[in-house]
Design a protein around this motif. Structure first.
Motif, PDB file in Angstrom:
ATOM      1  N   ASP A 195       0.826  -1.208   0.000  1.00  0.00           N
ATOM      2  CA  ASP A 195       0.000   0.000   0.000  1.00  0.00           C
ATOM      3  C   ASP A 195       0.861   1.260   0.000  1.00  0.00           C
ATOM      4  O   ASP A 195       0.518   2.255  -0.644  1.00  0.00           O
ATOM      5  N   ASP A 235       0.414   3.956  -2.845  1.00  0.00           N
ATOM      6  CA  ASP A 235       0.121   5.339  -2.439  1.00  0.00           C
ATOM      7  C   ASP A 235       1.111   6.305  -3.089  1.00  0.00           C
ATOM      8  O   ASP A 235       0.727   7.404  -3.522  1.00  0.00           O
ATOM      9  N   ARG A 273      -8.260   3.199   1.857  1.00  0.00           N
ATOM     10  CA  ARG A 273      -7.080   3.336   0.999  1.00  0.00           C
ATOM     11  C   ARG A 273      -7.470   3.940  -0.348  1.00  0.00           C
ATOM     12  O   ARG A 273      -6.735   4.744  -0.920  1.00  0.00           O
ATOM     13  N   ARG A 279      -7.990   7.635   0.107  1.00  0.00           N
ATOM     14  CA  ARG A 279      -6.699   8.314   0.255  1.00  0.00           C
ATOM     15  C   ARG A 279      -6.050   8.545  -1.114  1.00  0.00           C
ATOM     16  O   ARG A 279      -5.534   9.635  -1.387  1.00  0.00           O
TER      17      ARG A 279
END
Length: 226
Positions: free
Chosen positions: A149, A153, A187, A190
């Motif tokens: 992740d 990201d 997630r 985000r």
């Protein structure tokens, strides 16, 4: 063995290719510069004119010829196929990863990132995101998932528009499966906010729209994050 497998793919692409399909494929997958936005072009690609069916058949044959391919064999073969700037070879690398996604690890995201950065085409980036990266993320154990992740990201904040597109599209399988009720939804939010904060880009906006459509179908009462 890996080089032999790559050579076999080349033979299939040469045998099954033709010039008129090569021209048609080039016209179909080419990426014109969006009006008002700088164009990030892919390296000059060659086209053999082999059909998608022929590419998939070649990878299926590789699995039959070499049934004991290990993780390292698969990733090395994908890299060897991708190395040459030939669209159908790179598509074969994507199909190979799709077919062996259960073998992939979070450490393979570095390799996938390199593919996305040099792809520059929806026809290559989108399956790498939705059919390779997305399923890879969903099957990882919690510890490995945390590291993965962090990597994805970072894609969402990268200046490369194709990497930002891939970061968002990698969320589509999860949203289709569980919508905002899934534990991965924070997630997704985000990453959406990261790419939106980066600025408008039609290549990335298409990916955001794909998540919006998936959310509307799976969780129609949940407002889309802004």
């Amino acid at each position: 063995m890996v080089t032999d497998a790559a050579d076999y793919v080349d033979l299939v692409l040469e045998r099954e290719g033709d010039w008129y399909r090569a021209d048609a494929t080039r016209d179909r997958v080419g990426e014109p510069a969006p009006t008002g936005f700088p164009h990030q072009s892919a390296p000059e690609l060659r086209f053999t004119g082999a059909s998608v069916g022929a590419v998939r058949g070649a990878i299926r044959d590789i699995g039959n010829k070499y049934p004991k391919l290990t993780h390292d064999d698969v990733t090395a073969l994908a890299s060897e196929l991708w190395h040459e700037p030939v669209f159908e070879r790179r598509l074969a690398a994507v199909v190979l990863l799709q077919s062996r996604v259960a073998m992939l690890r979070n450490s393979d995201l570095t390799r996938i990132e390199g593919f996305v950065r040099t792809a520059g085409l929806r026809a290559l980036v989108d399956p790498l995101a939705t059919d390779v990266t997305g399923p890879l993320l969903e099957r990882l154990a919690p510890g490995a998932r945390g590291h993965a992740d962090v990597a994805v990201d970072r894609w969402g904040e990268d200046p490369d528009r194709w990497l930002r597109r891939a970061a968002i599209l990698s969320s589509v399988p999860m949203v289709r499966a569980s919508g905002a009720e899934g534990d991965g939804w924070p997630r997704v939010v985000r990453r959406l906010r990261a790419v939106v904060a980066f600025g408008t880009d039609p290549v990335v906006d298409e990916a955001v729209d794909a998540v919006r459509a998936a959310l509307a179908k799976r969780s129609p009462d949940v407002p889309f994050p802004r």
